[in-house]
Design a protein around this motif. Structure first.
Motif, PDB file in Angstrom:
ATOM      1  N   VAL A   1       0.857  -1.180   0.000  1.00  0.00           N
ATOM      2  CA  VAL A   1       0.000   0.000   0.000  1.00  0.00           C
ATOM      3  C   VAL A   1       0.898   1.237   0.000  1.00  0.00           C
ATOM      4  CG1 VAL A   1      -1.774   1.303   1.226  1.00  0.00           C
ATOM      5  CG2 VAL A   1      -1.871  -1.200   1.173  1.00  0.00           C
ATOM      6  N   LEU A   2       0.685   2.100  -0.987  1.00  0.00           N
ATOM      7  CA  LEU A   2       1.479   3.316  -1.129  1.00  0.00           C
ATOM      8  C   LEU A   2       0.633   4.520  -0.762  1.00  0.00           C
ATOM      9  CD1 LEU A   2       3.045   2.460  -4.596  1.00  0.00           C
ATOM     10  CD2 LEU A   2       3.960   1.949  -2.327  1.00  0.00           C
ATOM     11  N   ALA A   3       1.259   5.471  -0.087  1.00  0.00           N
ATOM     12  CA  ALA A   3       0.603   6.714   0.316  1.00  0.00           C
ATOM     13  C   ALA A   3      -0.672   6.451   1.117  1.00  0.00           C
ATOM     14  CB  ALA A   3       0.303   7.594  -0.898  1.00  0.00           C
ATOM     15  N   GLY A   4      -0.732   5.308   1.778  1.00  0.00           N
ATOM     16  CA  GLY A   4      -1.869   4.989   2.629  1.00  0.00           C
ATOM     17  C   GLY A   4      -3.163   4.664   1.905  1.00  0.00           C
ATOM     18  N   ARG A   5      -3.128   4.587   0.558  1.00  0.00           N
ATOM     19  CA  ARG A   5      -4.396   4.349  -0.147  1.00  0.00           C
ATOM     20  C   ARG A   5      -4.308   3.554  -1.438  1.00  0.00           C
ATOM     21  NH1 ARG A   5      -6.702  10.059  -2.385  1.00  0.00           N
ATOM     22  NH2 ARG A   5      -8.128   8.743  -3.521  1.00  0.00           N
ATOM     23  N   TYR A   6      -3.129   3.434  -2.061  1.00  0.00           N
ATOM     24  CA  TYR A   6      -3.020   2.745  -3.338  1.00  0.00           C
ATOM     25  C   TYR A   6      -2.441   1.353  -3.120  1.00  0.00           C
ATOM     26  CZ  TYR A   6      -3.764   7.464  -4.948  1.00  0.00           C
ATOM     27  OH  TYR A   6      -4.288   8.714  -5.133  1.00  0.00           O
ATOM     28  N   ARG A   7      -3.290   0.321  -3.247  1.00  0.00           N
ATOM     29  CA  ARG A   7      -2.859  -1.068  -3.061  1.00  0.00           C
ATOM     30  C   ARG A   7      -2.368  -1.603  -4.403  1.00  0.00           C
ATOM     31  NH1 ARG A   7      -3.640  -3.865   1.027  1.00  0.00           N
ATOM     32  NH2 ARG A   7      -5.540  -2.814   1.670  1.00  0.00           N
ATOM     33  N   VAL A   8      -1.090  -1.951  -4.464  1.00  0.00           N
ATOM     34  CA  VAL A   8      -0.462  -2.439  -5.691  1.00  0.00           C
ATOM     35  C   VAL A   8      -1.064  -3.790  -6.064  1.00  0.00           C
ATOM     36  CG1 VAL A   8       1.717  -3.175  -6.737  1.00  0.00           C
ATOM     37  CG2 VAL A   8       1.670  -1.189  -5.194  1.00  0.00           C
ATOM     38  N   VAL A   9      -1.464  -3.925  -7.339  1.00  0.00           N
ATOM     39  CA  VAL A   9      -2.050  -5.169  -7.844  1.00  0.00           C
ATOM     40  C   VAL A   9      -1.030  -5.925  -8.684  1.00  0.00           C
ATOM     41  CG1 VAL A   9      -3.876  -6.170  -9.275  1.00  0.00           C
ATOM     42  CG2 VAL A   9      -4.382  -4.223  -7.772  1.00  0.00           C
ATOM     43  N   ARG A  10      -0.471  -5.270  -9.719  1.00  0.00           N
ATOM     44  CA  ARG A  10       0.498  -5.944 -10.583  1.00  0.00           C
ATOM     45  C   ARG A  10       1.246  -4.933 -11.430  1.00  0.00           C
ATOM     46  NH1 ARG A  10      -1.419  -6.019 -15.869  1.00  0.00           N
ATOM     47  NH2 ARG A  10      -3.677  -5.957 -16.064  1.00  0.00           N
ATOM     48  N   PHE A  11       2.409  -5.371 -11.894  1.00  0.00           N
ATOM     49  CA  PHE A  11       3.236  -4.614 -12.828  1.00  0.00           C
ATOM     50  C   PHE A  11       2.599  -4.694 -14.210  1.00  0.00           C
ATOM     51  CE2 PHE A  11       6.931  -2.745 -14.506  1.00  0.00           C
ATOM     52  CZ  PHE A  11       7.372  -3.451 -15.607  1.00  0.00           C
ATOM     53  N   ILE A  12       2.541  -3.561 -14.921  1.00  0.00           N
ATOM     54  CA  ILE A  12       1.943  -3.537 -16.255  1.00  0.00           C
ATOM     55  C   ILE A  12       3.008  -3.405 -17.344  1.00  0.00           C
ATOM     56  CG2 ILE A  12       0.424  -2.295 -17.844  1.00  0.00           C
ATOM     57  CD1 ILE A  12      -1.257  -1.461 -15.451  1.00  0.00           C
ATOM     58  N   ALA A  13       3.819  -2.351 -17.267  1.00  0.00           N
ATOM     59  CA  ALA A  13       4.747  -2.086 -18.372  1.00  0.00           C
ATOM     60  C   ALA A  13       5.859  -1.153 -17.927  1.00  0.00           C
ATOM     61  CB  ALA A  13       3.988  -1.468 -19.544  1.00  0.00           C
ATOM     62  N   ARG A  14       6.863  -1.066 -18.797  1.00  0.00           N
ATOM     63  CA  ARG A  14       7.951  -0.120 -18.565  1.00  0.00           C
ATOM     64  C   ARG A  14       8.152   0.714 -19.818  1.00  0.00           C
ATOM     65  NH1 ARG A  14      10.787  -4.932 -19.248  1.00  0.00           N
ATOM     66  NH2 ARG A  14      10.773  -5.257 -17.027  1.00  0.00           N
ATOM     67  N   GLY A  15       8.714   1.884 -19.620  1.00  0.00           N
ATOM     68  CA  GLY A  15       9.018   2.775 -20.728  1.00  0.00           C
ATOM     69  C   GLY A  15      10.309   3.515 -20.450  1.00  0.00           C
ATOM     70  N   GLY A  16      10.622   4.476 -21.274  1.00  0.00           N
ATOM     71  CA  GLY A  16      11.871   5.202 -21.154  1.00  0.00           C
ATOM     72  C   GLY A  16      12.011   6.001 -19.870  1.00  0.00           C
ATOM     73  N   MET A  17      10.905   6.474 -19.333  1.00  0.00           N
ATOM     74  CA  MET A  17      10.973   7.299 -18.131  1.00  0.00           C
ATOM     75  C   MET A  17      10.586   6.549 -16.863  1.00  0.00           C
ATOM     76  SD  MET A  17       9.585  10.973 -19.479  1.00  0.00           S
ATOM     77  CE  MET A  17       9.648  11.654 -17.847  1.00  0.00           C
ATOM     78  N   GLY A  18      10.026   5.361 -16.979  1.00  0.00           N
ATOM     79  CA  GLY A  18       9.640   4.666 -15.760  1.00  0.00           C
ATOM     80  C   GLY A  18       8.791   3.446 -16.006  1.00  0.00           C
TER      81      GLY A  18
END
Length: 158
Positions: free
Chosen positions: A44-61
């Motif tokens: 859980v990030l910032a107290g509210r966003y529960r990570v589900v899965r990795f989607i993709a990567r790109g040049g900036m992140g």
């Protein structure tokens, strides 16, 4: 100005699988980029966003699917690579200015910005999650697109 639902974005719901959102399979890659933020499903990030899965990567992140537990909706978290923040002290300011501009834009062809995670260790956009395939994955599956399809996509973008 009234809030609008991003095109293709699902209504708020408590279950991503009910929306047809795959919570198990990575869409375009199997693991995050070295040097990028490291998360695991359930974090859980910032107290509210529960990570589900990795989607993709790109040049900036990287982009991760998460659930906004306050709004009870799927979101895409687009994280900026740490080295970009470390190498250029003006990057964070420029990024925040661009995020503010994106936040003011309202158009059917522009994904909705919900928020920005801005901490000393993280910089990320919190975006409406659009469930579907990328143009790159369609081209990879089907090969070169017929001219009429290319023109239709170009008209939609313009």
């Amino acid at each position: 100005m009234p809030k609008r639902k991003a095109p293709g974005a699902p209504e708020a719901t408590s279950s991503l699988p009910e929306l047809g959102i795959d919570t198990q399979t990575n869409v375009t890659a199997t693991r995050p980029t070295q040097g990028a933020p490291s998360f695991a499903p359930g974090d859980v990030l910032a107290g509210r966003y529960r990570v589900v899965r990795f989607i993709a990567r790109g040049g900036m992140g990287e982009v991760w699917l998460a659930t906004d537990t306050n709004a009870d909706r799927p979101v895409a978290l687009k994280f900026i690579k740490r080295h970009l923040l470390d190498e250029d002290p003006t990057f964070r300011t420029r990024f925040m200015n661009e995020a503010k501009t994106l936040g003011r834009l309202e158009h059917d062809r522009i994904v909705r910005l919900y928020s920005v995670l801005n901490t000393p260790d993280l910089l990320a956009l919190v975006l409406a999650f659009i469930n579907g395939k990328s143009l790159a994955s369609v081209i990879e599956e089907r090969g070169a697109l017929p001219l009429q399809d290319v023109l239709a996509i170009a008209r939609d973008v313009l």
